[in-house]
Write an enzyme that holds these catalytic residues in place. Structure first.
Site, PDB file in Angstrom:
ATOM      1  CD  GLU A   1      -1.842  27.566  69.874  1.00 51.08           C
ATOM      2  OE1 GLU A   1      -2.160  27.772  71.064  1.00 51.08           O
ATOM      3  OE2 GLU A   1      -1.861  28.467  69.003  1.00 51.08           O
TER       4      GLU A   1
ATOM      5  CG  ASN B   1      -5.470  50.729  74.865  1.00 46.25           C
ATOM      6  OD1 ASN B   1      -6.409  50.050  75.264  1.00 46.25           O
ATOM      7  ND2 ASN B   1      -4.292  50.217  74.576  1.00 46.25           N
ATOM      8  N   GLY B   2      -7.419  51.635  77.647  1.00 43.49           N
ATOM      9  CA  GLY B   2      -7.248  51.231  79.052  1.00 43.49           C
ATOM     10  C   GLY B   2      -8.571  51.287  79.779  1.00 43.49           C
TER      11      GLY B   2
ATOM     12  CB  CYS C   1      -8.620  50.679  72.193  1.00 44.04           C
ATOM     13  SG  CYS C   1      -9.961  50.290  73.279  1.00 44.04           S
TER      14      CYS C   1
ATOM     15  CE  LYS D   1      -4.027  30.282  66.873  1.00 42.15           C
ATOM     16  NZ  LYS D   1      -3.447  30.302  68.164  1.00 42.15           N
TER      17      LYS D   1
ATOM     18  CD1 TRP E   1     -12.024  43.710  71.679  1.00 38.17           C
ATOM     19  CD2 TRP E   1     -11.926  44.234  73.839  1.00 38.17           C
ATOM     20  NE1 TRP E   1     -12.363  42.593  72.393  1.00 38.17           N
ATOM     21  CE2 TRP E   1     -12.327  42.882  73.721  1.00 38.17           C
ATOM     22  CE3 TRP E   1     -11.798  44.779  75.111  1.00 38.17           C
ATOM     23  CZ2 TRP E   1     -12.596  42.081  74.824  1.00 38.17           C
ATOM     24  CZ3 TRP E   1     -12.071  43.986  76.212  1.00 38.17           C
ATOM     25  CH2 TRP E   1     -12.462  42.655  76.051  1.00 38.17           C
TER      26      TRP E   1
HETATM   27  C1  AGP Z   1      -3.567  33.437  70.522  1.00 39.91           C
HETATM   28  O1  AGP Z   1      -4.044  32.915  69.271  1.00 39.91           O
HETATM   29  C2  AGP Z   1      -4.549  34.352  71.146  1.00 39.91           C
HETATM   30  N1  AGP Z   1      -4.824  35.447  70.290  1.00 39.91           N
HETATM   31  C3  AGP Z   1      -4.258  34.746  72.565  1.00 39.91           C
HETATM   32  O2  AGP Z   1      -4.531  33.602  73.347  1.00 39.91           O
HETATM   33  C4  AGP Z   1      -2.812  35.204  72.920  1.00 39.91           C
HETATM   34  O3  AGP Z   1      -1.911  34.146  72.781  1.00 39.91           O
HETATM   35  C5  AGP Z   1      -2.820  35.647  74.384  1.00 39.91           C
HETATM   36  O4  AGP Z   1      -3.683  36.750  74.502  1.00 39.91           O
HETATM   37  C6  AGP Z   1      -1.427  36.014  74.921  1.00 39.91           C
HETATM   38  O5  AGP Z   1      -0.932  37.112  74.204  1.00 39.91           O
HETATM   39  P1  AGP Z   1       0.631  37.493  74.389  1.00 39.91           P
HETATM   40  O6  AGP Z   1       1.424  36.331  73.893  1.00 39.91           O
HETATM   41  O7  AGP Z   1       0.808  38.730  73.573  1.00 39.91           O
HETATM   42  O8  AGP Z   1       0.852  37.727  75.860  1.00 39.91           O
END
Ligand code: AGP
Length: 606
Positions: A479, A101-102, A2, A483, A75
């Site tokens: 990737e 948050n947590g 969050c 995406k 979230w």
């Molecule tokens: C990437 O498009 C995603 N939003 C997600 O997979 C992200 O790469 C993943 O949560 C890791 O985040 P970080 O690089 O901040 O650790």
């Protein structure tokens, strides 16, 4: 995942709470709320839905003066995303409000204890028990009550707390979830990350686990749980506030893709000249890199994919073992003691992904050498790793990672080349030349955006997609699929090209198009066979291929051409193309590209 925000001082207005939330909304957006102290009471407003709903509710009251306020964009982890479960949460009296948050792991037992002692609850959240615990200990000093209350919490939290009886105080605490503090003239700010603080100050305190903070009109005070003062020095963050604005683009994701040429330039600046790489951040590790026999890369999501590109790159050059592990898996695997012939690399754009952070802590306990690659100065992973190389890509607001992926690849290529140098392994000159001309190659890729959109229009209606690639472009396929799935909700899958015949080809038919990464490299003929096999099943095929491939149109429904470059760098050069394709598909489908459903930018829960 969050976003929390808070502000205290003599001259703040209600609208600043909304503005602060808007800069954090990419962290979670299923509900939002604010609480502020004015005229001796705490006013709370919260709603399911986006921050815009809250903004509409307060559109004629944004100039209301407030003494202190907190805000939250959610979230959901405990309790459905609805008005009642939205934060802030209050105690029984309604005079103490909390944002969080947590995850509080022992909230059930605490909730029962509080109910048994007469507290009544309104929501299904874990957060609400924090407000009642503080109420339990409140005797006129909110800072003291928070210190006592959080000793009973187990789990991860970053909290902001206000009290109607102390309108000049904002209290916060951190255990396991990110929190940043900014000191302003006559007050201060708390936020889950840098972006909403930038408009007030660039001097920021990065809060550590176990810190409890009181911000009043005179000072920012850090203590530990037992009341011992903690001295902190602020860090200067040289990000521009505009960097966290859309600046006329429809979505942050589009803006951030267009920033990639500059990201590459910045990442290369001062680090490469005449075929020599200089990574000052690890200059003390020359001897270590010389004897390294194993590199373990730990990451999640897109960061995992950049780690995979690194694996293939180094695998071509050195007989050392490069293992790439998903952080949420690695941290539960059987571990052994580690010597200094193993280097652990933790890749994280946010520097806050909890599974990656806990993996780092596990490795440090076992004596491993730890290197972080991250985009956020002051983030937890970068403060706990032995060394860090920053990608300096600027704030990445779009939930789908784009420019950070590119920045990670650049740093990983430089790291790989540095290890090669240390082991007296030479890289061909074209590698360095192509690395330095990559910004221009990216500028050319961006010029192909309209052409890619025209192709995307023909595929935006499909419900399934398969990406295939080989060697370093197998991670490119990973990737590309991530995406597409995360912003368009299309069921995109990915395979190494050679795997098709081992089962996945059974999926293919006229409703299951294939995106093929097929440069004219040493495996071109093998990939071409894969494409012909897919078309024999009536699957539509988009080929991403090099512009010396004059036969691509004979076996592809659509072709996207890229220029030739060093084979090592093809995964880097393919990145903008797979990003733009996914972006256009999602936009054509009318989706919120920056805030995809169910997602958040930083996964700070496990
Ligand atoms: C990437 O498009 C995603 N939003 C997600 O997979 C992200 O790469 C993943 O949560 C890791 O985040 P970080 O690089 O901040 O650790």
């Amino acid at each position: 995942m969050c976003g929390i925000f808070g502000i205290v001082g003599k001259k703040h207005r209600l609208g600043e709470l909304i503005d602060g939330l808007k800069k954090l909304e990419y962290r979670g957006y299923d509900s939002a709320g604010i609480a502020y102290v004015a005229n001796g009471r705490v006013d709370v407003a919260k709603q399911s839905g986006r921050v815009a709903v809250l903004e509409k509710m307060y559109e004629d009251r944004t100039s209301t003066f407030i003494n202190v306020g907190i805000a939250h964009t959610r979230w959901a982890t405990h309790g459905n995303p609805n008005d009642i479960n939205a934060h802030p949460h209050t105690d029984c009296t309604g005079r103490i409000a909390v944002v969080h948050n947590g995850i509080i792991e022992n909230f059930n037992e605490l909730k029962q204890q509080l109910i048994d002692s007469g507290h009544f609850f309104k929501s299904d959240t874990d957060t609400e028990i924090i407000a009642h615990l503080i109420e339990e200990y409140y005797g006129g000093d909110i800072f003291d009550a928070v210190k006592k209350a959080i000793k009973r919490l187990r789990g991860a939290f970053a909290i902001g707390v206000v009290s109607a009886d102390e309108p000049d105080k904002l209290v916060a605490a951190r255990e396991g979830s990110p929190l940043i503090v900014g000191k302003t003239e006559g007050g201060g700010i708390i936020a889950s990350d840098i972006t909403p603080i930038l408009k007030y100050t660039k001097e920021m305190y990065f809060v550590d686990d176990g810190d409890i903070i009181e911000i009043n009109l005179n000072e920012v005070r850090f203590e530990d749980y037992y009341g011992k003062r903690r001295q902190k020095e602020p860090q200067r963050i040289d990000w521009e506030e505009t960097a966290a604005e859309k600046s006329g683009y429809k979505f942050f994701m589009e803006k951030e893709i267009t920033e990639e040429p500059d990201v590459i330039k910045k990442a290369l600046t001062g680090r490469i000249s005449e075929g020599k790489i200089r990574l000052d951040e690890i200059s003390e590790w020359q001897e270590l890199l010389k004897k390294i026999k194993t590199i373990k890369v730990i990451a999640a999501g897109t960061s995992y994919h950049s780690g995979m590109v690194f694996k293939y790159f180094l695998n071509e050059l050195l007989p050392i073992s490069v293992e790439v592990e998903i952080s949420s898996e690695f941290r539960y695997m059987r571990q052994w003691e580690y010597d200094d012939e193993t280097l652990f690399v933790f890749i994280s754009q946010s520097g806050e992904t909890l599974d990656t952070l806990e993996s780092l802590r596990l490795v440090k306990r076992l004596g491993g050498k730890t290197l972080a690659i991250s985009n956020v100065v002051g983030s937890t992973i970068t403060r706990e790793a032995e060394k860090t190389i920053f990608i300096n890509a600027g704030p990445e607001i779009g939930v789908a990672s784009t420019k950070a992926y590119v920045g990670q690849l650049i740093v990983l290529y430089l790291l790989g080349a540095t290890i090669c140098q240390a082991k007296n392994c030479s890289l061909e000159t074209t590698f360095f030349q192509d690395l330095q001309r990559m910004p221009q190659l990216y500028e050319n890729a961006l010029k192909q955006s309209d052409e890619i959109r025209e192709i995307a229009k023909k595929y935006a209606h499909f419900l399934h997609f398969m990406y295939i690639g080989r060697k370093g472009n197998y991670p490119t396929a990973m990737e590309g699929a991530l995406k597409l799935k995360e912003i368009s909700y299309i069921n995109a899958t990915c395979y190494a090209g050679g795997e098709l015949k081992h089962g996945p080809i059974a999926l293919l038919d006229s409703e299951f198009p294939v995106f093929v990464i097929i440069p004219k490299d040493d495996l071109y003929q093998k990939m071409k066979s894969n494409v012909i096999e897919t078309r024999a099943r009536n699957a539509r095929c988009i080929s991403l291929t090099t512009n010396d491939n004059h036969e691509a149109k004979t076996f592809s429904d659509d072709v996207i051409y890229i220029p030739h470059c060093s084979d090592h760098l093809l995964p880097l050069l393919c990145a903008p193309y797979i990003q733009l394709f996914a972006y256009h598909i999602a936009d054509i489908r009318g989706l919120d590209v920056d805030k995809p459903r169910n997602l958040a930018k930083s996964v700070t829960v496990e």
